[in-house]
Write an enzyme that holds these catalytic residues in place. Sequence first.
Site, PDB file in Angstrom:
ATOM      1  N   TYR A  47     -42.218  69.674   9.676  1.00  0.00           N
ATOM      2  CA  TYR A  47     -41.629  70.623  10.626  1.00  0.00           C
ATOM      3  C   TYR A  47     -42.763  71.399  11.261  1.00  0.00           C
ATOM      4  O   TYR A  47     -43.680  71.853  10.569  1.00  0.00           O
ATOM      5  CB  TYR A  47     -40.696  71.600   9.886  1.00  0.00           C
ATOM      6  CG  TYR A  47     -40.181  72.724  10.773  1.00  0.00           C
ATOM      7  CD1 TYR A  47     -38.939  72.616  11.387  1.00  0.00           C
ATOM      8  CD2 TYR A  47     -40.954  73.857  11.030  1.00  0.00           C
ATOM      9  CE1 TYR A  47     -38.468  73.621  12.230  1.00  0.00           C
ATOM     10  CE2 TYR A  47     -40.490  74.862  11.876  1.00  0.00           C
ATOM     11  CZ  TYR A  47     -39.252  74.738  12.467  1.00  0.00           C
ATOM     12  OH  TYR A  47     -38.793  75.723  13.307  1.00  0.00           O
ATOM     13  N   GLU A  53     -40.296  73.349  19.262  1.00  0.00           N
ATOM     14  CA  GLU A  53     -40.101  72.904  17.880  1.00  0.00           C
ATOM     15  C   GLU A  53     -40.079  71.378  17.804  1.00  0.00           C
ATOM     16  O   GLU A  53     -39.445  70.726  18.636  1.00  0.00           O
ATOM     17  CB  GLU A  53     -38.770  73.461  17.358  1.00  0.00           C
ATOM     18  CG  GLU A  53     -38.442  73.074  15.925  1.00  0.00           C
ATOM     19  CD  GLU A  53     -37.047  73.560  15.512  1.00  0.00           C
ATOM     20  OE1 GLU A  53     -36.926  74.673  15.009  1.00  0.00           O
ATOM     21  OE2 GLU A  53     -36.071  72.801  15.727  1.00  0.00           O
TER      22      GLU A  53
END
Lengths: 286, 382
Positions: free
Chosen positions: B101, B192
């Site tokens: 992530y 993201e």
Amino acid sequence: MSILIHQNTRVIVQGITGRDGSFHTQQMLEYGTSIVGGVTPGKEGESVHGVPVFNSAKQAVNATGADTSIIYVPERFASDAIIEAADAGISLIVCITEGLPVNDVMKIKQYLDEKGVRLVGPNCPGLISPGKSKIGIMPGHIFKPGNVGVISRSGTLTYEIVYNLTSSGFGTSTCIGIGGDPIIGSSFIDVLHLFKDDPDTESIVLIGEIGGDAEEKAAEYISKNLGHKKVISFIAGRTAPPEKRMGHAGAIISQGKGTAESKVEALESAGVKVAEKPSDIPALLR
Amino acid sequence: MKLLEHQAKEVFRNYNIKTPREHVAQTTEEACEHAKKIGTPLVVKAQVPVGGRGKAGGVKLVKDLSEVASVSKQILGMNIKQCLVKKVLVSQALPFEIEYYISITLDRASMKPMFIISPSGGVDIEEISKNQPEKIFNLSVDLVVGIKTYEMRSVYRKCFQDEKNPPSISDFQQLLETLYEIYLKEDAGLVEINPLIILDGKFVALDAKMLIDDNALFRHSYYKSLENENDEETAQEKEARESGLAYISLDGDIACIVNGAGLAMATMDVVKHWGGQPANFLDIGGSSNPAKMIKALEIIASNPNVKSVLINIFGGITRCDDIATGLVQALETTGFSLPLSVRLIGTNDAQAKEMLKQVKISVFTDMNEAIKVAVQHAQGGN
């Protein structure tokens, strides 16, 4: 005493020839604020409600000795207007304009911090020390001089609360709207720090809302530094849904953070009484 | 505003961040065409601006080309959290062992951009921070010196210790620099990648999420043009945005029209305090335009759940007489018939009260009183 502004504060209005700038210049003059000049590029020589207009902030400061500026310039030009004011030697800049890009404010904040210039806002109603000076857009008649300091992220909600305070006999030392954006020039803590040493501020009302963690930070500061003053709070947005921006750019519960519950809990554990409704605040101050 | 996955990945490719081979399709036929070029295995992904697509059945792995038609047919036209799926992304399925992530967003506390990086990606960041907080690494970016190399090295060592074929440290640095560049240049509130995978020692973005700062849309005309298609808004929210009103739909039955966001939130809270349920958040803003009041009434009247209407105005820049003018006009022109409770105070409230008296609307000065009456209206009382 009061904080940040007083009878002798000399103010220029950036964007004075615009609709809002002109209207509020008149309102501030009527309140007794010392408005000494205005800035609108290309309109030097004109006057607005008797206030001389200059082409640049530098010229206005040189001619008038102003130390404070209030900005009504449209959002696309407001970031530059703030920088211009700082470069002209202004020490307190109040930015009323809403809708500045976050990245611009992030850079401006760093620039001003290095220069030692204070910014209030953007996206704020400004500040008032009742009976002395009003540098903002709040309706002056709802305020009366007194010993309660008010700090808020909101505009009309502040008026609502001040109206309740005034109707119950509480006057205000200084009321400051710090603004509803994710990045603002002056935080709750910055203002609490000024109220801490102001002998005329006996108690403080802190008006917060969902989003970010400024209220939690303020709670920490209060528990360490403000034992000698009574602090009451109201947090707006107990019923706000997550992940939705509630009007103000900074009022959003994001990834589980910034809830009203978290703020109320932090403030209560710092000994701050948190009102359920705006109308409950005067009773908690007694 | 939120970019859709395929739009955010297009931005990534422009900045030389690798993505799988993929194409967006609006019809089953287009999806099949793309699938033939990409080859199997592949993934068909619903393009909607909301999370939880996988759980809702909007992301499907396809192993055989013959399944593409039926899978895309199933996903196109689906409703995911009230968002209609109008497009799918047909994307090459790539092998991976570890899902990472990475994101860059504004850290409001430090007022600086901050990276959040984790080797436990593939799930929401909230889930990682709840279950494995020790697997989350933060990296703050300074506006003058940028990403500090020594901090970047330390995160690199911790993050990739279990990776068999780790990317080079310079690739990691390049990825961070690129994401920071996107964050600044595109006025992104969030960039993201989740999951980020490593294929042959190189980073590939399997998914992408980007939020663009609404306040900066004036200098990004391309994103501005995507605004209508992307926003996860109800019909009322869209109409309100186009009319310059801040409006958010809620589940209750008491419509609220308020000036100022803070007072609007507080009004909802006090409605709840007195036993009612707000139907919406609505800030008519600081202007004194009667047309806004008319628009606001139209929008709330189009919500079938609304049984009672509360107007709460604290006049400052907003003049109460303008509010009253708009209200009277709206009542005359729209046949508005919902029970009203009106609270007006501040600039020109006396004129406003007089105007509303003519049309038999009584006005409260006290916020609590007005709200209690609105709650009674919603509960069927008078």
